[in-house]
Scaffold this motif. Structure first.
Motif, PDB file in Angstrom:
ATOM      1  N   ASP A 123     -39.699  23.680 -28.265  1.00 54.20           N
ATOM      2  CA  ASP A 123     -39.253  24.786 -27.432  1.00 54.20           C
ATOM      3  C   ASP A 123     -38.104  25.296 -27.786  1.00 54.20           C
ATOM      4  O   ASP A 123     -37.097  24.950 -27.617  1.00 54.20           O
ATOM      5  N   GLY A 124     -38.154  26.622 -28.700  1.00 52.40           N
ATOM      6  CA  GLY A 124     -36.948  26.931 -29.481  1.00 52.40           C
ATOM      7  C   GLY A 124     -35.963  27.687 -28.680  1.00 52.40           C
ATOM      8  O   GLY A 124     -36.317  28.158 -27.279  1.00 52.40           O
ATOM      9  N   ALA A 125     -34.917  28.205 -29.246  1.00 52.93           N
ATOM     10  CA  ALA A 125     -33.843  28.797 -28.729  1.00 52.93           C
ATOM     11  C   ALA A 125     -33.574  30.281 -29.323  1.00 52.93           C
ATOM     12  O   ALA A 125     -33.801  30.397 -30.311  1.00 52.93           O
ATOM     13  N   ALA A 126     -33.078  30.971 -28.267  1.00 56.00           N
ATOM     14  CA  ALA A 126     -32.577  32.565 -28.853  1.00 56.00           C
ATOM     15  C   ALA A 126     -31.709  32.431 -29.882  1.00 56.00           C
ATOM     16  O   ALA A 126     -31.565  33.064 -30.815  1.00 56.00           O
ATOM     17  N   GLU A 127     -30.728  31.504 -29.631  1.00 54.76           N
ATOM     18  CA  GLU A 127     -29.495  31.401 -30.452  1.00 54.76           C
ATOM     19  C   GLU A 127     -29.825  30.936 -31.956  1.00 54.76           C
ATOM     20  O   GLU A 127     -30.414  29.928 -31.862  1.00 54.76           O
ATOM     21  N   ILE A 128     -29.552  31.392 -32.916  1.00 54.29           N
ATOM     22  CA  ILE A 128     -29.992  31.091 -34.433  1.00 54.29           C
ATOM     23  C   ILE A 128     -29.096  29.843 -34.878  1.00 54.29           C
ATOM     24  O   ILE A 128     -29.552  29.190 -35.669  1.00 54.29           O
ATOM     25  N   ASN A 129     -27.910  29.367 -34.101  1.00 53.99           N
ATOM     26  CA  ASN A 129     -27.367  28.446 -34.703  1.00 53.99           C
ATOM     27  C   ASN A 129     -27.607  27.156 -33.740  1.00 53.99           C
ATOM     28  O   ASN A 129     -27.095  26.158 -33.983  1.00 53.99           O
ATOM     29  N   ASN A 130     -28.821  26.963 -33.099  1.00 61.06           N
ATOM     30  CA  ASN A 130     -29.315  25.772 -32.403  1.00 61.06           C
ATOM     31  C   ASN A 130     -30.168  25.154 -33.248  1.00 61.06           C
ATOM     32  O   ASN A 130     -30.836  25.411 -34.150  1.00 61.06           O
ATOM     33  N   PRO A 131     -29.640  23.697 -33.432  1.00 61.58           N
ATOM     34  CA  PRO A 131     -30.078  23.034 -34.804  1.00 61.58           C
ATOM     35  C   PRO A 131     -31.426  22.585 -34.471  1.00 61.58           C
ATOM     36  O   PRO A 131     -32.320  22.580 -35.384  1.00 61.58           O
ATOM     37  N   VAL A 132     -31.935  22.340 -33.363  1.00 59.32           N
ATOM     38  CA  VAL A 132     -33.216  21.915 -32.945  1.00 59.32           C
ATOM     39  C   VAL A 132     -34.263  22.949 -33.302  1.00 59.32           C
ATOM     40  O   VAL A 132     -35.192  22.863 -33.949  1.00 59.32           O
ATOM     41  N   SER A 133     -33.943  24.315 -32.788  1.00 59.31           N
ATOM     42  CA  SER A 133     -34.632  25.350 -32.882  1.00 59.31           C
ATOM     43  C   SER A 133     -34.741  25.912 -34.354  1.00 59.31           C
ATOM     44  O   SER A 133     -35.948  26.280 -34.837  1.00 59.31           O
ATOM     45  N   GLY A 134     -33.649  25.687 -35.178  1.00 62.45           N
ATOM     46  CA  GLY A 134     -33.663  26.295 -36.469  1.00 62.45           C
ATOM     47  C   GLY A 134     -34.509  25.341 -37.134  1.00 62.45           C
ATOM     48  O   GLY A 134     -35.141  25.704 -38.282  1.00 62.45           O
ATOM     49  N   VAL A 135     -34.211  23.862 -37.217  1.00 61.25           N
ATOM     50  CA  VAL A 135     -35.045  23.156 -37.996  1.00 61.25           C
ATOM     51  C   VAL A 135     -36.609  23.281 -37.569  1.00 61.25           C
ATOM     52  O   VAL A 135     -37.582  23.202 -38.444  1.00 61.25           O
ATOM     53  N   GLY A 136     -36.794  23.348 -36.266  1.00 55.25           N
ATOM     54  CA  GLY A 136     -38.184  23.560 -35.841  1.00 55.25           C
ATOM     55  C   GLY A 136     -39.014  24.606 -36.433  1.00 55.25           C
ATOM     56  O   GLY A 136     -40.043  24.697 -36.900  1.00 55.25           O
ATOM     57  N   LEU A 137     -38.246  25.890 -36.623  1.00 58.26           N
ATOM     58  CA  LEU A 137     -38.633  26.955 -37.153  1.00 58.26           C
ATOM     59  C   LEU A 137     -38.969  26.994 -38.571  1.00 58.26           C
ATOM     60  O   LEU A 137     -39.971  27.265 -39.054  1.00 58.26           O
ATOM     61  N   TRP A 138     -38.111  26.307 -39.094  1.00 57.88           N
ATOM     62  CA  TRP A 138     -38.146  25.805 -40.720  1.00 57.88           C
ATOM     63  C   TRP A 138     -39.372  24.971 -41.157  1.00 57.88           C
ATOM     64  O   TRP A 138     -40.177  25.215 -41.988  1.00 57.88           O
ATOM     65  N   LEU A 139     -39.725  24.016 -40.188  1.00 58.84           N
ATOM     66  CA  LEU A 139     -40.575  23.089 -40.386  1.00 58.84           C
ATOM     67  C   LEU A 139     -42.130  23.378 -39.849  1.00 58.84           C
ATOM     68  O   LEU A 139     -42.999  22.678 -40.277  1.00 58.84           O
ATOM     69  N   SER A 140     -41.934  24.486 -39.212  1.00 58.91           N
ATOM     70  CA  SER A 140     -43.431  24.753 -38.264  1.00 58.91           C
ATOM     71  C   SER A 140     -44.552  25.281 -39.221  1.00 58.91           C
ATOM     72  O   SER A 140     -44.180  26.016 -40.277  1.00 58.91           O
ATOM     73  N   ASN A 141     -45.726  24.900 -39.007  1.00 60.00           N
ATOM     74  CA  ASN A 141     -46.859  25.384 -39.485  1.00 60.00           C
ATOM     75  C   ASN A 141     -47.121  27.034 -38.904  1.00 60.00           C
ATOM     76  O   ASN A 141     -47.570  27.991 -39.766  1.00 60.00           O
TER      77      ASN A 141
END
Length: 245
Positions: A123-141
């Motif tokens: 469940d991502g975050a609007a803020e681009i500096n959120n570590p969980v969201s950022g890594v999730g976006l990078w690793l996502s299929n």
């Protein structure tokens, strides 16, 4: 075999968590083991949506510091589904632990969780500096980017365009349009964005009431929620079937 990883993303008030919870519920109806990770490191949104508390010995901060491979034990089981588990901040914790979360720890967590679950959703975050969201976006299929039509939504998307290029995630995105309840013309927004929207979710007037009661929209029985559920099931079916989402 590692899972497929999906991230749900969008600007503030775009309906990310509402959708991600419904998607996880729809996916859990299959034989797939589904893990859901919240990127909110200050408040346990998922606890409200599922109507459950997360004990101190579980939760994302314990998972981030987990040294054993048994990362699944830090997830909480959703009581309405034996196949759905979620990872959130504990119901109560002390200290600003969110300030100490690193990208390396987050990557290790998501990779470890991907070995436990058949499908892992962030469940991502609007803020681009959120570590969980950022890594999730990078690793996502694949990334499901939600849009609630407005000038603010357009501005958010433009502001994160450089971030998307740097992370090479533009091509992974599947854009989902949320009906704006007459607050903004949908056609105007589509013309402004010039993006493909393969899915459109209906406006749910009772969403806040249901979520505060711990009832995911997917399990609500009124007509708008059933329409919302059908779209969610369509996406879940393509994820489980391995087709293009």
């Amino acid at each position: 075999m590692s899972s497929k990883i999906y991230t749900v993303w969008g600007g503030k008030h775009s309906g990310k968590t509402t959708f991600v919870v419904s998607l996880a519920c729809a996916l859990s109806k299959s034989d797939k083991l589904v893990g859901l990770i919240s990127s909110n490191l200050t408040y346990g949104e998922l606890q409200t949506f599922f109507g459950q508390s997360v004990p101190e010995e579980k939760g994302i901060f314990e998972a981030l510091s987990e040294k054993s491979p048994n990362i699944g034990e830090r997830f909480s089981e959703y009581t309405e589904s034996k196949n759905l588990f979620f990872l959130s901040v504990p119901t109560s914790y002390t200290g600003m632990l969110s300030e100490n979360v690193t990208l390396e720890e987050t990557e290790q967590l998501i990779n470890a969780a991907s070995l436990v679950f058949d499908i892992l959703i962030i469940d991502g975050a609007a803020e681009i500096n959120n570590p969980v969201s950022g890594v999730g976006l990078w690793l996502s299929n694949a990334i499901f980017t939600l849009h609630r039509p407005s000038i603010a939504a357009q501005m958010w998307y433009r502001c994160v365009s450089d971030f998307m290029r740097e992370l090479h995630i533009t091509e992974k995105q599947k854009h989902i349009l949320l009906a704006p309840n007459g607050e903004f013309d949908t056609k105007t927004y589509q013309d402004m964005m010039q993006l493909p929207f393969p899915y459109e979710l209906p406006y749910i007037k009772s969403a806040g009431e249901l979520e505060n009661a711990g009832t995911p929209l997917y399990f609500a029985s009124d007509r708008p929620c059933r329409r919302y559920g059908r779209v969610t099931e369509q996406i879940a079916g393509k994820i489980c079937g391995g087709g293009k989402t």
